[in-house]
Design an enzyme around this catalytic site. Sequence first.
Site, PDB file in Angstrom:
ATOM      1  N   GLY A  15     -84.868  32.922  52.987  1.00  0.00           N
ATOM      2  CA  GLY A  15     -84.863  33.976  51.957  1.00  0.00           C
ATOM      3  C   GLY A  15     -85.168  35.324  52.584  1.00  0.00           C
ATOM      4  O   GLY A  15     -85.843  36.164  51.990  1.00  0.00           O
ATOM      5  N   GLY A  18     -84.460  38.853  50.766  1.00  0.00           N
ATOM      6  CA  GLY A  18     -85.074  39.162  49.474  1.00  0.00           C
ATOM      7  C   GLY A  18     -86.155  40.224  49.594  1.00  0.00           C
ATOM      8  O   GLY A  18     -86.349  40.837  50.645  1.00  0.00           O
ATOM      9  N   GLN A  19     -86.867  40.441  48.480  1.00  0.00           N
ATOM     10  CA  GLN A  19     -87.840  41.545  48.428  1.00  0.00           C
ATOM     11  C   GLN A  19     -88.915  41.391  49.510  1.00  0.00           C
ATOM     12  O   GLN A  19     -89.218  42.337  50.231  1.00  0.00           O
ATOM     13  CB  GLN A  19     -88.510  41.617  47.040  1.00  0.00           C
ATOM     14  CG  GLN A  19     -89.352  42.881  46.858  1.00  0.00           C
ATOM     15  CD  GLN A  19     -90.401  42.789  45.753  1.00  0.00           C
ATOM     16  OE1 GLN A  19     -90.712  41.709  45.259  1.00  0.00           O
ATOM     17  NE2 GLN A  19     -90.937  43.929  45.365  1.00  0.00           N
ATOM     18  N   ILE A  42     -78.514  32.883  52.677  1.00  0.00           N
ATOM     19  CA  ILE A  42     -77.400  32.115  52.114  1.00  0.00           C
ATOM     20  C   ILE A  42     -76.187  33.037  51.977  1.00  0.00           C
ATOM     21  O   ILE A  42     -76.351  34.248  51.822  1.00  0.00           O
ATOM     22  CB  ILE A  42     -77.743  31.470  50.743  1.00  0.00           C
ATOM     23  CG1 ILE A  42     -78.289  32.501  49.753  1.00  0.00           C
ATOM     24  CG2 ILE A  42     -78.697  30.304  50.904  1.00  0.00           C
ATOM     25  CD1 ILE A  42     -78.432  31.984  48.338  1.00  0.00           C
ATOM     26  N   ASN A  61     -79.702  27.296  53.697  1.00  0.00           N
ATOM     27  CA  ASN A  61     -79.899  27.129  52.258  1.00  0.00           C
ATOM     28  C   ASN A  61     -81.039  26.130  52.080  1.00  0.00           C
ATOM     29  O   ASN A  61     -81.011  25.019  52.621  1.00  0.00           O
ATOM     30  CB  ASN A  61     -78.606  26.595  51.623  1.00  0.00           C
ATOM     31  CG  ASN A  61     -78.678  26.641  50.113  1.00  0.00           C
ATOM     32  OD1 ASN A  61     -79.759  26.521  49.526  1.00  0.00           O
ATOM     33  ND2 ASN A  61     -77.538  26.818  49.481  1.00  0.00           N
ATOM     34  N   TYR A 150     -91.255  28.730  36.053  1.00  0.00           N
ATOM     35  CA  TYR A 150     -91.705  29.327  37.322  1.00  0.00           C
ATOM     36  C   TYR A 150     -93.130  28.850  37.630  1.00  0.00           C
ATOM     37  O   TYR A 150     -93.428  28.408  38.744  1.00  0.00           O
ATOM     38  CB  TYR A 150     -91.662  30.841  37.175  1.00  0.00           C
ATOM     39  CG  TYR A 150     -92.060  31.636  38.398  1.00  0.00           C
ATOM     40  CD1 TYR A 150     -91.266  31.650  39.532  1.00  0.00           C
ATOM     41  CD2 TYR A 150     -93.227  32.405  38.397  1.00  0.00           C
ATOM     42  CE1 TYR A 150     -91.614  32.415  40.640  1.00  0.00           C
ATOM     43  CE2 TYR A 150     -93.581  33.171  39.496  1.00  0.00           C
ATOM     44  CZ  TYR A 150     -92.774  33.161  40.609  1.00  0.00           C
ATOM     45  OH  TYR A 150     -93.127  33.921  41.706  1.00  0.00           O
ATOM     46  N   LYS A 154     -94.709  26.580  40.618  1.00  0.00           N
ATOM     47  CA  LYS A 154     -95.721  27.143  41.529  1.00  0.00           C
ATOM     48  C   LYS A 154     -96.941  26.220  41.637  1.00  0.00           C
ATOM     49  O   LYS A 154     -97.480  26.021  42.730  1.00  0.00           O
ATOM     50  CB  LYS A 154     -96.132  28.552  41.088  1.00  0.00           C
ATOM     51  CG  LYS A 154     -95.069  29.606  41.370  1.00  0.00           C
ATOM     52  CD  LYS A 154     -94.794  29.726  42.866  1.00  0.00           C
ATOM     53  CE  LYS A 154     -93.605  30.566  43.205  1.00  0.00           C
ATOM     54  NZ  LYS A 154     -93.165  30.448  44.607  1.00  0.00           N
TER      55      LYS A 154
HETATM   56  C1  AKB Z   1     -92.602  37.521  38.884  1.00  0.00           C
HETATM   57  O1  AKB Z   1     -92.859  38.481  38.138  1.00  0.00           O
HETATM   58  O2  AKB Z   1     -91.977  36.515  38.538  1.00  0.00           O
HETATM   59  C2  AKB Z   1     -93.136  37.582  40.294  1.00  0.00           C
HETATM   60  C3  AKB Z   1     -94.483  36.967  40.407  1.00  0.00           C
HETATM   61  C4  AKB Z   1     -95.659  37.666  39.867  1.00  0.00           C
HETATM   62  O3  AKB Z   1     -94.623  35.912  40.948  1.00  0.00           O
HETATM   63  N1  AKB Z   1     -93.165  38.940  40.744  1.00  0.00           N
END
Ligand code: AKB
Length: 325
Positions: A15, A18-19, A42, A61, A150, A154
């Site tokens: 990655g 990315g940012q 990727i 990937n 998400y 995590k």
């Molecule tokens: C998001 O906003 O999804 C991310 C994070 C806080 O993990 N920047």
Amino acid sequence: MVICNTRMKNVLIIGSTGQIGSELTMKLRHLHPEGNIVAGYIPGFEPKGELLESGPSAVVNVVDAVQIAEAVGRYKIDTIYNLAALLSATAEKFPLKAWDIQMNGLINILEVAREHGCAVFTPSSIGSFGPSTPHKDTPQDTIQRPTSMYGVTKVATELLSDYYFHKYGVDTRSVRFPGLISYTTLPGGGTTDYAVEIYYAAVKGEEFVCPIAAGTLMDMMYMPDALKAAVDIMEADPSKLIHRNSFNIASMSFAPEDVFAAIKKIIPDAKMRYEVDPVRQAIADSWPDNMDDSCARAEWGWMPHYDLDSMSKDMIEHLRIKLGK
Ligand code: AKB
């Protein structure tokens, strides 16, 4: 149990465009000019410019275990930064894809790391907490019952990473990133993205339409501090680590009106109005107001440099150059 050497030399960043990856790859290349710092990407997200020219790159990937193993073998990788992820708002739109990238990707990396003796950094997030977590001074060890996909991935990432450490001795370490603010590469699909976009709008002279309601506090961090954390945790003395996956790290907590006020000190005619996005707002409301990062400070010397005012000054200076304003 064998704990591999955490002195990084040959590093694979998955990655890398990315940012976080675009800046972390360059930082590691400056820190380890003698090593192979491999920019994994990727197709469609190829490295460009300095990122492409300053070191090796490879198609990796995260959902393809063979590609990961090939890059690790070819470049004698000792450390993998696993930065492939769908951020919180996008993960709500594509939950199965988020699961595939975040979980199947992670287990691919951990298996390759187990076979090749690599250390692994996979970031966690303020998103690993949920509505039942104490929101003020959120402790290091507390309730983690997130309500977003998400967040689910995590928490599972933290658990799986600790599992591979305890069961197989894979040297997994990580931090729970706040919302990250940077001027190099835009984030995409996160709940905290507004805190980057507001700077771009102010520097361009545009009104900012804020998707997060006034009064919504979230932890945030300037990218140089986040990069320092990502490097320092992997170079920390393992004998001092009581925790591993994952450490709370914090530097500032603010609501939209706070960052707007900080920007207005430098750009007095900056403008903002609210148009709250219910998906992002629900996620933001479930996250901590501010985390207690005392374990990171005690176990590996975490210490942020930037606060809201110093970050705002630096962001605006760099964006003015970048955007020619
Ligand atoms: C998001 O906003 O999804 C991310 C994070 C806080 O993990 N920047």
